[in-house]
Design a protein around this motif. Structure first.
Motif, PDB file in Angstrom:
ATOM      1  N   PHE A 188       0.832  -1.199   0.000  1.00 13.95           N
ATOM      2  CA  PHE A 188       0.000   0.000   0.000  1.00 13.95           C
ATOM      3  C   PHE A 188       0.871   1.256   0.000  1.00 13.95           C
ATOM      4  CE2 PHE A 188      -3.727  -2.149   2.456  1.00 13.95           C
ATOM      5  CZ  PHE A 188      -4.120  -2.780   1.286  1.00 13.95           C
ATOM      6  N   SER A 189       0.312   2.342  -0.546  1.00 12.09           N
ATOM      7  CA  SER A 189       0.998   3.630  -0.526  1.00 12.09           C
ATOM      8  C   SER A 189       0.005   4.758  -0.767  1.00 12.09           C
ATOM      9  CB  SER A 189       2.107   3.672  -1.593  1.00 12.09           C
ATOM     10  OG  SER A 189       1.566   3.529  -2.902  1.00 12.09           O
ATOM     11  N   ASP A 190       0.455   5.984  -0.560  1.00 11.89           N
ATOM     12  CA  ASP A 190      -0.200   7.228  -0.987  1.00 11.89           C
ATOM     13  C   ASP A 190      -1.641   7.397  -0.499  1.00 11.89           C
ATOM     14  OD1 ASP A 190       0.137   9.650  -2.231  1.00 11.89           O
ATOM     15  OD2 ASP A 190      -0.625   8.963  -4.155  1.00 11.89           O
ATOM     16  N   PRO A 191      -1.893   7.376   0.801  1.00 12.53           N
ATOM     17  CA  PRO A 191      -3.255   7.637   1.281  1.00 12.53           C
ATOM     18  C   PRO A 191      -3.614   9.118   1.169  1.00 12.53           C
ATOM     19  CG  PRO A 191      -1.763   7.432   3.143  1.00 12.53           C
ATOM     20  CD  PRO A 191      -0.956   7.111   1.911  1.00 12.53           C
ATOM     21  N   HIS A 192      -4.880   9.393   0.818  1.00 10.81           N
ATOM     22  CA  HIS A 192      -5.383  10.771   0.754  1.00 10.81           C
ATOM     23  C   HIS A 192      -6.838  10.808   1.190  1.00 10.81           C
ATOM     24  CE1 HIS A 192      -2.005  12.760  -1.286  1.00 10.81           C
ATOM     25  NE2 HIS A 192      -1.870  11.642  -1.965  1.00 10.81           N
ATOM     26  N   PHE A 193      -7.184  11.721   2.083  1.00 11.76           N
ATOM     27  CA  PHE A 193      -8.583  11.924   2.426  1.00 11.76           C
ATOM     28  C   PHE A 193      -9.332  12.535   1.246  1.00 11.76           C
ATOM     29  CE2 PHE A 193      -7.356  11.692   6.955  1.00 11.76           C
ATOM     30  CZ  PHE A 193      -8.439  10.981   7.461  1.00 11.76           C
ATOM     31  N   THR A 194     -10.614  12.178   1.129  1.00  8.96           N
ATOM     32  CA  THR A 194     -11.489  12.887   0.194  1.00  8.96           C
ATOM     33  C   THR A 194     -11.778  14.262   0.787  1.00  8.96           C
ATOM     34  OG1 THR A 194     -13.420  11.890   1.257  1.00  8.96           O
ATOM     35  CG2 THR A 194     -12.526  10.777  -0.690  1.00  8.96           C
ATOM     36  N   VAL A 251      -3.246   3.640  -3.012  1.00 10.94           N
ATOM     37  CA  VAL A 251      -2.709   2.844  -4.117  1.00 10.94           C
ATOM     38  C   VAL A 251      -2.277   1.491  -3.581  1.00 10.94           C
ATOM     39  CG1 VAL A 251      -0.936   2.690  -5.908  1.00 10.94           C
ATOM     40  CG2 VAL A 251      -1.956   4.914  -5.356  1.00 10.94           C
ATOM     41  N   SER A 252      -2.641   0.440  -4.301  1.00 10.08           N
ATOM     42  CA  SER A 252      -2.200  -0.917  -3.971  1.00 10.08           C
ATOM     43  C   SER A 252      -1.392  -1.462  -5.137  1.00 10.08           C
ATOM     44  CB  SER A 252      -3.404  -1.827  -3.702  1.00 10.08           C
ATOM     45  OG  SER A 252      -2.994  -3.178  -3.600  1.00 10.08           O
ATOM     46  N   THR A 253      -0.197  -1.978  -4.845  1.00  5.16           N
ATOM     47  CA  THR A 253       0.692  -2.513  -5.878  1.00  5.16           C
ATOM     48  C   THR A 253       0.956  -3.991  -5.621  1.00  5.16           C
ATOM     49  OG1 THR A 253       1.778  -0.369  -6.133  1.00  5.16           O
ATOM     50  CG2 THR A 253       2.938  -2.283  -7.004  1.00  5.16           C
ATOM     51  N   ILE A 254       0.836  -4.767  -6.685  1.00  4.41           N
ATOM     52  CA  ILE A 254       1.123  -6.201  -6.624  1.00  4.41           C
ATOM     53  C   ILE A 254       2.020  -6.572  -7.801  1.00  4.41           C
ATOM     54  CG2 ILE A 254      -1.055  -6.781  -5.484  1.00  4.41           C
ATOM     55  CD1 ILE A 254      -2.050  -7.768  -8.257  1.00  4.41           C
ATOM     56  N   ILE A 255       2.536  -7.787  -7.778  1.00  3.61           N
ATOM     57  CA  ILE A 255       3.214  -8.374  -8.936  1.00  3.61           C
ATOM     58  C   ILE A 255       2.237  -9.364  -9.540  1.00  3.61           C
ATOM     59  CG2 ILE A 255       5.153  -9.778  -9.711  1.00  3.61           C
ATOM     60  CD1 ILE A 255       6.747  -8.657  -7.319  1.00  3.61           C
ATOM     61  N   ASN A 256       1.848  -9.135 -10.783  1.00  5.47           N
ATOM     62  CA  ASN A 256       0.825  -9.992 -11.392  1.00  5.47           C
ATOM     63  C   ASN A 256       1.441 -11.224 -12.049  1.00  5.47           C
ATOM     64  OD1 ASN A 256       1.780  -9.241 -13.984  1.00  5.47           O
ATOM     65  ND2 ASN A 256       0.341  -7.542 -14.124  1.00  5.47           N
ATOM     66  N   GLY A 257       0.585 -12.059 -12.633  1.00  6.79           N
ATOM     67  CA  GLY A 257       1.036 -13.304 -13.245  1.00  6.79           C
ATOM     68  C   GLY A 257       1.872 -13.117 -14.484  1.00  6.79           C
ATOM     69  N   LYS A 258       1.936 -11.892 -14.995  1.00  7.24           N
ATOM     70  CA  LYS A 258       2.752 -11.597 -16.169  1.00  7.24           C
ATOM     71  C   LYS A 258       4.141 -11.076 -15.784  1.00  7.24           C
ATOM     72  CE  LYS A 258       0.566  -9.481 -19.530  1.00  7.24           C
ATOM     73  NZ  LYS A 258      -0.236  -8.471 -20.255  1.00  7.24           N
ATOM     74  N   TYR A 276       4.647  -5.269 -12.414  1.00  8.68           N
ATOM     75  CA  TYR A 276       4.019  -4.541 -11.322  1.00  8.68           C
ATOM     76  C   TYR A 276       2.685  -3.979 -11.805  1.00  8.68           C
ATOM     77  CZ  TYR A 276       8.576  -4.723  -9.057  1.00  8.68           C
ATOM     78  OH  TYR A 276       9.754  -5.149  -8.485  1.00  8.68           O
ATOM     79  N   GLU A 277       1.699  -4.066 -10.934  1.00  8.27           N
ATOM     80  CA  GLU A 277       0.351  -3.611 -11.266  1.00  8.27           C
ATOM     81  C   GLU A 277      -0.146  -2.788 -10.078  1.00  8.27           C
ATOM     82  OE1 GLU A 277      -3.679  -6.086 -11.738  1.00  8.27           O
ATOM     83  OE2 GLU A 277      -2.147  -6.622 -13.222  1.00  8.27           O
ATOM     84  N   SER A 278      -0.497  -1.526 -10.329  1.00 12.55           N
ATOM     85  CA  SER A 278      -0.946  -0.652  -9.248  1.00 12.55           C
ATOM     86  C   SER A 278      -2.363  -0.181  -9.519  1.00 12.55           C
ATOM     87  CB  SER A 278      -0.024   0.567  -9.121  1.00 12.55           C
ATOM     88  OG  SER A 278       1.297   0.173  -8.835  1.00 12.55           O
ATOM     89  N   HIS A 279      -3.209  -0.230  -8.491  1.00 13.35           N
ATOM     90  CA  HIS A 279      -4.599   0.193  -8.644  1.00 13.35           C
ATOM     91  C   HIS A 279      -5.021   1.146  -7.543  1.00 13.35           C
ATOM     92  CE1 HIS A 279      -5.408  -2.236 -12.110  1.00 13.35           C
ATOM     93  NE2 HIS A 279      -4.903  -3.299 -11.513  1.00 13.35           N
ATOM     94  N   LEU A 280      -6.054   1.917  -7.873  1.00  8.89           N
ATOM     95  CA  LEU A 280      -6.578   2.929  -6.967  1.00  8.89           C
ATOM     96  C   LEU A 280      -7.768   2.359  -6.205  1.00  8.89           C
ATOM     97  CD1 LEU A 280      -6.543   5.885  -9.521  1.00  8.89           C
ATOM     98  CD2 LEU A 280      -4.703   5.164  -7.983  1.00  8.89           C
ATOM     99  N   PHE A 281      -7.793   2.613  -4.894  1.00  5.98           N
ATOM    100  CA  PHE A 281      -8.860   2.113  -4.042  1.00  5.98           C
ATOM    101  C   PHE A 281      -9.486   3.268  -3.250  1.00  5.98           C
ATOM    102  CE2 PHE A 281      -6.735  -1.742  -5.066  1.00  5.98           C
ATOM    103  CZ  PHE A 281      -7.642  -2.780  -4.854  1.00  5.98           C
ATOM    104  N   GLN A 288       4.862   6.113  -3.806  1.00 11.70           N
ATOM    105  CA  GLN A 288       5.210   7.244  -2.960  1.00 11.70           C
ATOM    106  C   GLN A 288       4.123   7.480  -1.919  1.00 11.70           C
ATOM    107  OE1 GLN A 288       5.376  10.309  -5.975  1.00 11.70           O
ATOM    108  NE2 GLN A 288       3.281  10.957  -5.560  1.00 11.70           N
ATOM    109  N   SER A 289       4.494   8.165  -0.836  1.00 12.42           N
ATOM    110  CA  SER A 289       3.546   8.543   0.208  1.00 12.42           C
ATOM    111  C   SER A 289       4.005   9.866   0.806  1.00 12.42           C
ATOM    112  CB  SER A 289       3.470   7.480   1.306  1.00 12.42           C
ATOM    113  OG  SER A 289       2.938   6.264   0.816  1.00 12.42           O
ATOM    114  N   VAL A 290       3.058  10.601   1.381  1.00 10.59           N
ATOM    115  CA  VAL A 290       3.358  11.913   1.962  1.00 10.59           C
ATOM    116  C   VAL A 290       4.138  11.748   3.257  1.00 10.59           C
ATOM    117  CG1 VAL A 290       2.321  13.942   3.042  1.00 10.59           C
ATOM    118  CG2 VAL A 290       1.401  13.067   0.884  1.00 10.59           C
ATOM    119  N   ASN A 291       5.223  12.516   3.390  1.00 15.80           N
ATOM    120  CA  ASN A 291       6.007  12.559   4.620  1.00 15.80           C
ATOM    121  C   ASN A 291       5.802  13.851   5.391  1.00 15.80           C
ATOM    122  OD1 ASN A 291       7.378  10.058   4.476  1.00 15.80           O
ATOM    123  ND2 ASN A 291       8.774  10.875   2.948  1.00 15.80           N
ATOM    124  N   GLY A 292       5.212  14.862   4.745  1.00 13.67           N
ATOM    125  CA  GLY A 292       5.039  16.169   5.355  1.00 13.67           C
ATOM    126  C   GLY A 292       6.028  17.158   4.765  1.00 13.67           C
TER     127      GLY A 292
END
Length: 670
Positions: A18-24, A33-40, A43-48, A312-316
């Motif tokens: 997981f990375s890059d949390p943001h409040f609405t 953002v969630s990143t995985i390694i797919n069967g191909k 790297y595959e990253s998706h927004l949640f 990436q993620s926010v550090n301040g």
């Protein structure tokens, strides 16, 4: 009795990151953002999206793509994000209530890092451009055209006339520069806001939409400098104001809610590359710059070393809603936490435990936070830190994986060195531990050297423990997390007290953990850790096997071949090549090749521009010529980030090579 199976090298492909949390905008939900390694083997990253009062997340993007940098419009109706689904990273728009994403940009070299204006009428972003590019008629190349361009480039000589002509992240540089572009949503037109022949990094846009913050080095001698200034740009008048003095590096700059102040991290190289960052506040009315952290002795941001952090993620620093406080992450004693400081310099720890806070988001509506947290036994999860500092877990990532696989919990220790310094470290017992057995031992050494091992999930360390090794990792002097004097202490002393710290830690382990077999010791590390592995085997024969990764062996040649060698050599060793070649040679592990008796495996990426592969080649040839026990593994297409974000199959192959070598030389008595 162990009920779970040991972790494997292939399990790297099962870990969700997981990375890059943001409040609405309304604070009732957040995205990540969630990143995985797919069967191909990609790297595959998706927004949640997830409501903070619910336990289930909703996936917003699908397909075998990398989606990131999501930012929601001020009215909460639309979101813009970065995706490579068309081939290159481009910007895409999506409605927050669902529907298909629409492509916004088709820039030839891609577009990245989008940011909304506060009125929601403009989207600002970065694009790599030649000076004469027409931004209104940009067209992304097809896959076939892109491949033709690559082949054409391969057959064309590269003219080099700059000192900084290559980098580990970009490879060989060209004439394109990162410029800041504004997209008018209503007019559907672009405006090029920056034009200088240097890279510009967008930081923020003012609340009234009139000013930009960006960082760049616009000095005439930029090619010879490592400074980055902070600039204030008036969008209407094109007036540019330089807020800093060209002596340091500044980053993560943000306007306060009123737009009257600016905060940022930065420093002025008081200790060269070992300088701790500070928090600065600029008052735009008075022009005064204030350092809020000058009385502290902690590293700001996240300096944790690991091999499972992607994205990436926010550090301040992030402003509070009343702009009386700033929130940020800081690195201290093997952990990272969330801190706040008032404008009167009062420092408070909001959250810190024996873990790794890798990113956070702040909600002005509720004064609450989303924290991304990794622990030594769990790769990542998101938590809600309420106004009263109560912590509630929001996600349950990697649950099936963790139910199946045994993860060993490290034991923390601290040793006192002969010269009265304290060194922190950790021991991981092997899988299926039996206190009546003797186990082989591996010392792991981090890179940097100005990084920090600590309380985070680390797949490689867990894998070695699963293979039956006692694993020890420490933070010798030179590491972050223990103050300015500590992090600076390694400079001009590589192979001195840092080497003694590591050997003291090994001695401590042998004296205090009776289950370690003193006759089966191994050592490994990458980058600076690779240098130190090379140094160790040239100074002592106590280790029976060693694996050096992306290492430095010869400071004389490193000066001229590394993308940072021309300044890093002096920063860390104390001299440039022509100033004191004898000192550089004395500090080079290659000088002591004839003393090496430890079987050594050399692992190196062929496209590593940080510690170029010739460093590994020189050491291999010298040792092989001396008929030493040595092997050399080259990883095609791999750069300095192989172990952290390289090709997944190559990462797994690397882990297997490490295990193969140690199994061969450290398990001979089993």
């Amino acid at each position: 009795m162990v009920s779970k199976r040991p972790i494997t090298a292939e399990d790297l492909s099962r870990i969700e990151v997981f990375s890059d949390p943001h409040f609405t905008p309304n604070g009732k939900a957040y995205t990540y953002v969630s990143t995985i390694i797919n069967g191909k083997n990609e790297y595959e990253s998706h927004l949640f999206f997830q409501n903070v009062n619910e336990t289930e997340s909703k996936q917003w993007t699908f397909g075998h793509h990398r989606n990131s940098n999501l930012t929601i419009s001020p009215d909460g109706q639309t979101a813009v994000f970065q995706s490579n689904r068309s081939g290159l990273p481009q910007l895409w728009l999506i409605h927050t209530d669902g529907g298909e994403a629409q492509q916004l940009t088709t820039f030839k070299n891609g577009a990245s890092n989008p940011m909304w204006s506060k009125d929601g009428k403009q989207i600002l972003f970065s694009a790599s451009l030649n000076s004469d590019d027409d931004i209104q008629n940009q067209k992304e190349l097809s896959n076939e055209e892109r491949q033709q361009a690559i082949e054409k480039k391969k057959n064309k000589p590269l003219l080099v006339n700059r000192l900084q002509y290559k980098s580990n992240d970009k490879g060989f540089h060209d004439d394109k520069r990162a410029q800041i572009i504004s997209y008018d949503i209503e007019k559907e037109s672009y405006s090029k806001l920056t034009t200088a022949d240097e890279d510009h990094r967008l930081q923020d846009i003012s609340p009234d939409g009139q000013y930009l913050l960006f960082t760049a080095n616009l000095n005439p001698g930029a090619d010879y400098e490592n400074t980055t200034d902070l600039f204030l740009f008036n969008i209407s008048t094109k007036n540019l104001s330089k807020l800093t003095d060209g002596k340091g590096i500044y980053y993560n700059a943000r306007f306060s809610p009123s737009g009257n102040r600016i905060s940022c991290f930065g420093h002025e190289y008081e200790y060269d590359g070992a300088t701790l960052s500070e928090i600065f506040v600029f008052d735009l009315a008075s022009g005064e710059r204030t350092c809020l952290s000058d009385a502290w002795d902690i590293q700001l941001g996240d300096a944790m070393a690991g091999d499972t952090r992607l994205g990436q993620s926010v550090n301040g620093p992030i402003w509070s809603k009343y702009e009386d406080r700033l929130f940020f992450l800081a690195t201290d004693s093997g952990a990272t936490g969330l801190y706040q400081v008032t404008l009167e310099r009062n420092l408070t720890v909001l959250y810190k435990d024996d873990n790794h806070v890798f990113g956070f988001a702040y909600d002005v509506n509720s004064d609450s936070f989303i924290l991304g947290i990794s622990t030594p036994t769990n790769p990542c999860n998101f938590y809600l830190l309420g106004k009263n500092l109560d912590l509630t877990r929001l996600t349950n990532s990697n649950a099936a994986f963790l139910e199946e696989v045994a993860i060993m919990n490290p034991e923390t220790f601290t040793i006192q060195t002969e010269d009265d310094w304290e060194i922190q470290g950790w021991i991981i017992k092997p899988y299926g531990f039996n206190e009546d057995k003797k186990y082989p031992f591996i010392l792991e050494i981090h890179g940097g050297p100005h990084a920090m091992y600590g309380q985070t999930f680390f797949h490689e360390l867990q894998l070695l423990a699963a293979k039956g090794y006692v694993v020890m990792y420490t933070n010798p002097r030179g590491s972050h997390g223990y103050g300015q004097k500590f992090v600076d202490a390694v400079r001009s002393d590589y192979g001195g007290r840092d080497y003694a710290d590591l050997m003291d830690a090994v001695d401590y382990a042998l004296a205090n953990y009776s289950y370690i077999d003193e006759n089966r010791l191994g050592v490994t590390g990458g980058s600076y850790g690779g240098f130190m592995t090379n140094w160790i085997v040239g100074q002592t024969n106590r280790f029976k096997a060693a694996v050096t990764q992306r290492s430095i062996s010869n400071w004389l040649s490193f000066y001229g071949v590394s993308d940072i060698g021309y300044f890093f050599t002096k920063w860390e060793i104390g001299y440039n090549l022509l100033e004191n070649p004898a000192k550089l040679w004395d500090s080079s592990p290659l000088k002591y090749a004839d003393k090496v008796e430890t079987p050594l495996l050399i692992l190196h990426g062929e496209l590593d521009y940080r510690c170029p592969i010739e460093q590994g080649e020189q050491l291999f040839i010298a040792l092989k010529h001396l008929r030493k026990d040595v092997e050399f593994v080259r990883f095609p297409g791999a750069d300095h980030e192989l172990s952290r974000s390289g090709n997944p199959n190559m990462r797994i192959a690397r882990l297997k090579q490490i295990c193969r070598w140690f199994d061969k030389y450290l398990k001979i008595n089993e």
